[in-house]
Write an enzyme that holds these catalytic residues in place. Structure first.
Site, PDB file in Angstrom:
ATOM      1  NE  ARG A   4      -2.507   0.495   3.632  1.00 33.21           N
ATOM      2  CZ  ARG A   4      -3.274   0.896   4.624  1.00 33.21           C
ATOM      3  NH1 ARG A   4      -4.576   0.774   4.542  1.00 33.21           N
ATOM      4  NH2 ARG A   4      -2.775   1.408   5.713  1.00 33.21           N
ATOM      5  CB  THR A  31      -1.997   7.283  -2.805  1.00 27.06           C
ATOM      6  OG1 THR A  31      -1.345   6.019  -2.989  1.00 27.06           O
ATOM      7  CG2 THR A  31      -1.157   8.374  -3.421  1.00 27.06           C
ATOM      8  CG  ASP A  82       2.894  -2.435   8.863  1.00 20.75           C
ATOM      9  OD1 ASP A  82       3.120  -3.614   8.506  1.00 20.75           O
ATOM     10  OD2 ASP A  82       2.905  -1.485   8.075  1.00 20.75           O
ATOM     11  CG  ASP A  86       6.594  -2.708   9.525  1.00 24.39           C
ATOM     12  OD1 ASP A  86       7.186  -3.161   8.533  1.00 24.39           O
ATOM     13  OD2 ASP A  86       6.312  -1.499   9.668  1.00 24.39           O
TER      14      ASP A  86
HETATM   15  C1  PRP Z   1      -0.923  -4.480   4.489  1.00 23.32           C
HETATM   16  C2  PRP Z   1      -1.738  -5.735   4.662  1.00 23.32           C
HETATM   17  C3  PRP Z   1      -2.588  -5.746   3.427  1.00 23.32           C
HETATM   18  C4  PRP Z   1      -2.881  -4.279   3.229  1.00 23.32           C
HETATM   19  C5  PRP Z   1      -4.249  -3.961   3.753  1.00 23.32           C
HETATM   20  O1  PRP Z   1       0.125  -4.685   3.632  1.00 23.32           O
HETATM   21  O2  PRP Z   1      -0.932  -6.890   4.819  1.00 23.32           O
HETATM   22  O3  PRP Z   1      -1.954  -6.284   2.287  1.00 23.32           O
HETATM   23  O4  PRP Z   1      -1.896  -3.555   3.976  1.00 23.32           O
HETATM   24  O5  PRP Z   1      -4.607  -2.652   3.507  1.00 23.32           O
HETATM   25  P1  PRP Z   1      -5.754  -2.259   2.479  1.00 23.32           P
HETATM   26  O6  PRP Z   1      -6.916  -3.168   2.779  1.00 23.32           O
HETATM   27  O7  PRP Z   1      -6.036  -0.835   2.829  1.00 23.32           O
HETATM   28  O8  PRP Z   1      -5.227  -2.434   1.095  1.00 23.32           O
HETATM   29  P2  PRP Z   1       1.220  -3.550   3.322  1.00 23.32           P
HETATM   30  O9  PRP Z   1       0.773  -2.735   2.163  1.00 23.32           O
HETATM   31  O10 PRP Z   1       1.543  -2.814   4.578  1.00 23.32           O
HETATM   32  O11 PRP Z   1       2.457  -4.397   2.802  1.00 23.32           O
HETATM   33  P3  PRP Z   1       3.351  -5.484   3.569  1.00 23.32           P
HETATM   34  O12 PRP Z   1       2.548  -6.767   3.612  1.00 23.32           O
HETATM   35  O13 PRP Z   1       4.537  -5.588   2.695  1.00 23.32           O
HETATM   36  O14 PRP Z   1       3.661  -4.973   4.949  1.00 23.32           O
HETATM   37  N1  URA Z   2      -2.117  -2.815   7.019  1.00 22.58           N
HETATM   38  C1  URA Z   2      -1.721  -3.259   8.233  1.00 22.58           C
HETATM   39  O1  URA Z   2      -0.731  -4.004   8.343  1.00 22.58           O
HETATM   40  N2  URA Z   2      -2.422  -2.875   9.309  1.00 22.58           N
HETATM   41  C2  URA Z   2      -3.507  -2.097   9.228  1.00 22.58           C
HETATM   42  O2  URA Z   2      -4.129  -1.800  10.268  1.00 22.58           O
HETATM   43  C3  URA Z   2      -3.913  -1.648   7.947  1.00 22.58           C
HETATM   44  C4  URA Z   2      -3.207  -2.021   6.856  1.00 22.58           C
END
Ligand code: PRP
Ligand code: URA
Length: 208
Positions: free
Chosen positions: A103, A107, A199, A202
């Site tokens: 994400r 944005t 997160d 993370d």
């Molecule tokens: C997080 C999570 C989802 C997304 C959810 O991933 O694991 O994929 O955000 O958010 P949304 O419903 O608003 O799209 P992130 O983009 O943080 O990537 P990561 O898995 O690499 O940490």
């Molecule tokens: N992605 C995450 O990992 N946590 C949240 O709460 C939303 C998006």
């Protein structure tokens, strides 16, 4: 869209450990994996069984088996990988595809960076896995790319879902069933789930 929320005191207890900011990587990962296994059991509950004659130590019987070749699990990178371990524990022969998506931090729009599926995936049921359904953008885009490649039967498994994400997913992909451990209250101004667990990627991988 079928919406299944696991409702069980032991799951609630485990979610409390996940939510606690003091919980460290090892325990966080283990619990994500455990809940993923339970979600997988739940998501299998309406899958068809085949009859096969076997012999128990006592007698012959017509027993039932799943066609485990019929399923492909697709983590959304990165955080979905944390759930994959729990799936492998209970379905050790499972095939996996991967969708890379993050994400954009300003944005909140998902950016697609990787897509790889096993052969004949279009004939199988795909279980898309990601711990968090926040705005729904990542899940919706991942499902759209699966459908573009001809995949018809998709179930989405997550640990925590926000009402906004569920609504968006239902509007865009009403044919996809949702299995989650908990539906939380809302999103905050940074589109994080409240109360959530922070997160997920993370916390699974120890990055910040
Ligand atoms: C997080 C999570 C989802 C997304 C959810 O991933 O694991 O994929 O955000 O958010 P949304 O419903 O608003 O799209 P992130 O983009 O943080 O990537 P990561 O898995 O690499 O940490
Ligand atoms: N992605 C995450 O990992 N946590 C949240 O709460 C939303 C998006």
């Amino acid at each position: 869209m079928k919406k299944i929320e696991l409702n069980n005191p032991l799951i609630t207890h485990k979610l409390t450990i996940l939510r606690d900011e003091k919980t460290q990587t090892k325990e966080f990962r283990e619990i994500i994996g455990e809940i993923a296994s339970i979600l997988c059991y739940e998501a299998m509950s309406d899958e068809p069984l085949k009859t096969k004659e076997i012999k128990t130590p006592i007698k012959k019987m017509n027993a039932q088996k799943l066609n485990t070749d019929n399923y492909v699990f697709v983590p959304i990178l990165r955080a979905g990988l944390g759930m994959a371990e729990g799936i492998i524990k209970i379905m050790p022969t499972a095939k996996f595809g991967h969708i890379g998506m993050y994400r954009d931090e300003e944005t909140f729009i998902p950016v697609n960076y990787f897509y790889k599926m096993p052969p004949s995936v279009e004939d199988k049921t795909v279980f898309l896995i990601d711990p968090m359904l926040a705005t729904g953008g990542s899940a919706i885009d991942a499902i759209s790319s699966l459908k573009e490649k001809g995949i018809k039967k998709i179930k989405f498994l997550c640990i925590i879902a926000a009402p906004d994400g569920i609504k968006a997913l239902e509007e865009k992909h009403p044919d996809v069933d949702l299995y989650c451990a908990k539906i939380d209250d809302k999103l905050n101004e940074n589109k994080y789930i409240v109360p959530g667990l922070g997160d997920a990627g993370d916390r699974i991988f120890g990055t910040n």
